[in-house]
Design a protein around this motif. Sequence first.
Motif, mmCIF file in Angstrom:
data_model
loop_
_atom_site.group_PDB
_atom_site.id
_atom_site.type_symbol
_atom_site.label_atom_id
_atom_site.label_comp_id
_atom_site.label_asym_id
_atom_site.label_seq_id
_atom_site.Cartn_x
_atom_site.Cartn_y
_atom_site.Cartn_z
ATOM 1 N N ALA A 7 52.897 39.804 43.414
ATOM 2 C CA ALA A 7 51.646 40.542 43.242
ATOM 3 C C ALA A 7 50.917 40.028 42.002
ATOM 4 O O ALA A 7 51.477 39.261 41.219
ATOM 5 N N ARG A 41 50.543 46.775 39.778
ATOM 6 C CA ARG A 41 50.521 45.535 40.539
ATOM 7 C C ARG A 41 49.775 45.739 41.848
ATOM 8 O O ARG A 41 49.692 46.854 42.363
ATOM 9 N N GLN A 42 49.237 44.637 42.344
ATOM 10 C CA GLN A 42 48.529 44.675 43.612
ATOM 11 C C GLN A 42 48.896 43.445 44.422
ATOM 12 O O GLN A 42 48.612 42.309 44.009
ATOM 13 N N ALA A 43 49.539 43.683 45.531
ATOM 14 C CA ALA A 43 49.910 42.609 46.449
ATOM 15 C C ALA A 43 48.769 42.379 47.431
ATOM 16 O O ALA A 43 47.960 43.281 47.671
#
Length: 127
Positions: free
Chosen positions: A92, A38-40
């Motif tokens: 995210a 995941r990437q916030a």
Amino acid sequence: QLQLVESGGALVQPGGSLRLSCAASGFPLHVFAIGWFRQAPGKEREGVACINSSGGSTVYADSVKGRFTISRDNARSTVYLQMNSLKPEDTAIYYCAGVGIDTIAAITLNTDEYDYWGQGTPVTVSS
């Protein structure tokens, strides 16, 4: 080449649940280990969970242990991420990624080890 397509992302209230799916095509899924990442906003991509080719071994990030469960159905060429007790900090873009089982010694949450990536599905946890 392995193609991966994520689905299931949505807006959910804190404490709620979601199940993400990662559908694979192009190669038999059973020859790949699969990870969820995941990437916030404003942050680096991080590993969330990964699973070996048979589904018998899994690894989780400390931040999701006890709340998230990764599983796979090779016959359906799909990997799942069940997310329970969601928190705002889980917000995210969620990606699944694959790596051939002959190229890694052990499953890992290291993003650099994965060769094939999906486009991501957004998850927002907010009241």
